[in-house]
Design an enzyme around this catalytic site. Structure first.
Site, PDB file in Angstrom:
ATOM      1  N   LYS A 113       0.822  -1.212   0.000  1.00 37.73           N
ATOM      2  CA  LYS A 113       0.000   0.000   0.000  1.00 37.73           C
ATOM      3  C   LYS A 113       0.864   1.274   0.000  1.00 37.73           C
ATOM      4  O   LYS A 113       0.428   2.317  -0.469  1.00 37.73           O
ATOM      5  CB  LYS A 113      -0.923   0.031   1.221  1.00 37.73           C
ATOM      6  CG  LYS A 113      -1.842  -1.166   1.420  1.00 37.73           C
ATOM      7  CD  LYS A 113      -2.903  -1.286   0.380  1.00 37.73           C
ATOM      8  CE  LYS A 113      -4.076  -2.176   0.770  1.00 37.73           C
ATOM      9  NZ  LYS A 113      -3.768  -3.590   1.030  1.00 37.73           N
TER      10      LYS A 113
HETATM   11  C1  PLP Z   1      -4.515  -4.733   0.699  1.00 36.85           C
HETATM   12  C2  PLP Z   1      -3.798  -6.026   0.742  1.00 36.85           C
HETATM   13  C3  PLP Z   1      -4.108  -7.074  -0.145  1.00 36.85           C
HETATM   14  C4  PLP Z   1      -5.250  -6.975  -1.134  1.00 36.85           C
HETATM   15  O1  PLP Z   1      -5.015  -6.000  -2.121  1.00 36.85           O
HETATM   16  P1  PLP Z   1      -6.225  -5.462  -3.017  1.00 36.85           P
HETATM   17  O2  PLP Z   1      -5.657  -4.365  -3.841  1.00 36.85           O
HETATM   18  O3  PLP Z   1      -7.251  -4.960  -2.040  1.00 36.85           O
HETATM   19  O4  PLP Z   1      -6.737  -6.613  -3.809  1.00 36.85           O
HETATM   20  C5  PLP Z   1      -3.341  -8.226  -0.098  1.00 36.85           C
HETATM   21  N1  PLP Z   1      -2.338  -8.357   0.791  1.00 36.85           N
HETATM   22  C6  PLP Z   1      -2.011  -7.378   1.658  1.00 36.85           C
HETATM   23  C7  PLP Z   1      -0.903  -7.600   2.614  1.00 36.85           C
HETATM   24  C8  PLP Z   1      -2.724  -6.182   1.667  1.00 36.85           C
HETATM   25  O5  PLP Z   1      -2.394  -5.211   2.528  1.00 36.85           O
END
Ligand code: PLP
Length: 462
Positions: free
Chosen positions: A112
């Site tokens: 993120k």
């Molecule tokens: C947010 C997240 C996901 C999922 O990602 P999306 O873009 O919502 O599909 C998977 N793994 C981790 C560690 C995350 O923080």
């Protein structure tokens, strides 16, 4: 570049306005009107560039005149300067033909950060130019919230409120949200699961009086800026695997569909991607939908991969929009059905989705077994989300095509699950070593729109 809503009746916006708006006023999600395509020569040029230079090249066509080239370069450089790895998104080999893309070298240890650090810079630049202030409200299954708080804390022009499901995030995730001392940061622990948090957030956006009164802005992956920033690492990874001359495939641990949708955009831009594989945990609505065409909301079951504990995947609307031939009437009808519990896709749409994505599902036991197996075979500690990707990739990959699995978080963010599987407790990196000594600050809130609105109105700096 102009942005249009998947539901067809919200104003058409510039990049700047789409960035600040988040969810479209008709409830839809903004998508670019056209997707630019790179030539083979462009790809060859990018193959030897730094992460930052590829980021500029990939994102530039999408931002219109929101920033000058000089400004945009500076924002990108600043966004990634806090990462702990010189190439930002390094590749590690796991097996013959199978590679792990480590996306956890940013400040909060999850992928993120790639988008959030950049949109933090972009928000600040746009808002200070306009002399405006916004209220950012985000819903999180854990990692979006910590990344958003890290990106926006202490900024003059924003208050940031993060709703997370009380008791359903890891201790590390919670503390990353509750320990920052800046007064513009507000962590809200809500009774309910992530889908409840996301539903209340959508309610706030759809309450236009409230939305306008607090100047609500969204940084969930409904925000196009988030998706755009994630397109970049598909390019750097594929190109360093020689994608100018051959195809590569990607497997993506998936929850809200933002990350894998960025892969779809990369492919549409001309990156030679063979398979795009969705990997889900036991909350497998996406895998079921890709298999049968049925998309019906079920209860969320808490798992050891909490960031993927989602049953209503917000960016799936963008995928459906393209699978439906950009027919916003059809999307509106599907989303009306979803509000009443779910929908069943027609054969053509399902076939189009199946041509675009593959999918697999992993149980809790298989997740732990995969963490254990890869630690034994490679010494690599996988977080549970990354392990789900690795497992599905091993099952579905074509040996003739390199497979890149996205490692979405650092194992130290989920130490209990990793220790249970391997006996090894991954330590937090130095910059967070005192996380468990810091004081927590959090407001417990009920799953109730009216009281949430009051708390937000009362918490904004005047
Ligand atoms: C947010 C997240 C996901 C999922 O990602 P999306 O873009 O919502 O599909 C998977 N793994 C981790 C560690 C995350 O923080």
């Amino acid at each position: 570049m102009r942005y249009i809503s998947t539901r067809g009746s919200a104003p058409v916006l510039s990049f700047e306005d789409a960035l600040l708006t988040g969810l479209a006023r008709d409830g839809g999600l903004y998508v670019p009107e056209t997707i630019p395509r790179f030539s083979d020569k462009d790809l060859a040029d990018m193959a030897t560039m730094s992460y930052e230079d590829v980021a500029f090249k990939v994102m530039r066509p999408f931002i219109g005149d929101t920033f000058t080239d000089t400004e945009f370069t500076a924002l990108i450089d600043k966004a990634y300067s806090g990462f702990n790895h010189v190439v930002r998104a390094p590749l590690v080999q796991l097996d013959q033909g199978h590679f792990l893309l480590e996306l956890f070298h940013g400040p909060t240890l999850a992928f993120k950060d790639f988008a959030m650090q950049l949109i933090g810079q972009m928000f600040q630049a746009v808002l200070s130019r306009k002399g405006e202030r916004v209220t950012i409200v985000g819903a999180t299954s854990g990692d979006t919230g910590s990344a958003a708080i890290e990106a926006f804390r202490g900024l003059d022009n924003v208050d940031v409120f993060i709703l997370f499901p009380h008791g359903r995030v890891s201790d590390v995730q919670r503390r990353q949200m509750t320990t920052p001392v800046e007064s513009n940061v507000h962590a809200l622990a809500m009774d309910g699961d992530f889908d409840d948090c996301q539903a209340r957030l959508k309610d706030m956006f759809n309450d236009h009086d409230f939305r306008d009164a607090v100047r609500l802005a969204g940084v969930n992956s409904i925000n196009w800026g988030r998706v755009l920033a994630q397109v970049v690492y598909y390019f750097t990874a594929a190109l360093s695997m020689g994608a100018c001359d051959r195809k590569v495939s990607f497997t993506v641990p998936t929850g809200n569909f933002g990350d894998i949708f960025a892969g779809y955009i990369a492919r549409e831009m001309g990156l030679p991607i063979a398979d795009l594989v969705i990997a889900t945990n036991q909350n497998d609505i996406l895998h079921r939908c890709l298999t049968t065409g049925a998309y019906h909301k079920g209860a969320v079951h808490a798992s050891i991969s909490p960031s993927m504990d989602i049953q209503v995947s917000s960016n799936f609307e963008r995928a459906l929009y393209f699978a439906q031939g950009q027919d916003s009437d059809a999307i509106r009808a599907l989303m009306d059905d979803l509000a009443n519990g779910g929908f069943d896709l027609g054969d053509n749409v399902l076939r189009s989705l199946q041509d675009t994505y593959k999918s697999g599902r992993v149980s809790e036991e298989e997740t732990s077994a995969t963490i254990k197996e890869f630690y034994a075979n490679t010494g690599e500690l996988l977080c549970p989300h990354s392990a789900i990707g690795v497992r599905v990739a091993q099952a579905l990959r074509d040996p003739a095509t390199p497979m890149i699995t996205l490692a979405t978080a650092h194992p130290a963010k989920f130490p209990d699950a990793v220790e249970a599987a391997t006996g090894v407790r991954p330590p937090l990196p130095d910059h967070m070593a005192d996380l468990f000594d810091r004081d927590e600050r959090v407001t417990r809130v009920s799953n109730d729109l009216a009281s949430l609105k009051d708390i937000i109105k009362g918490g904004i700096a005047q």
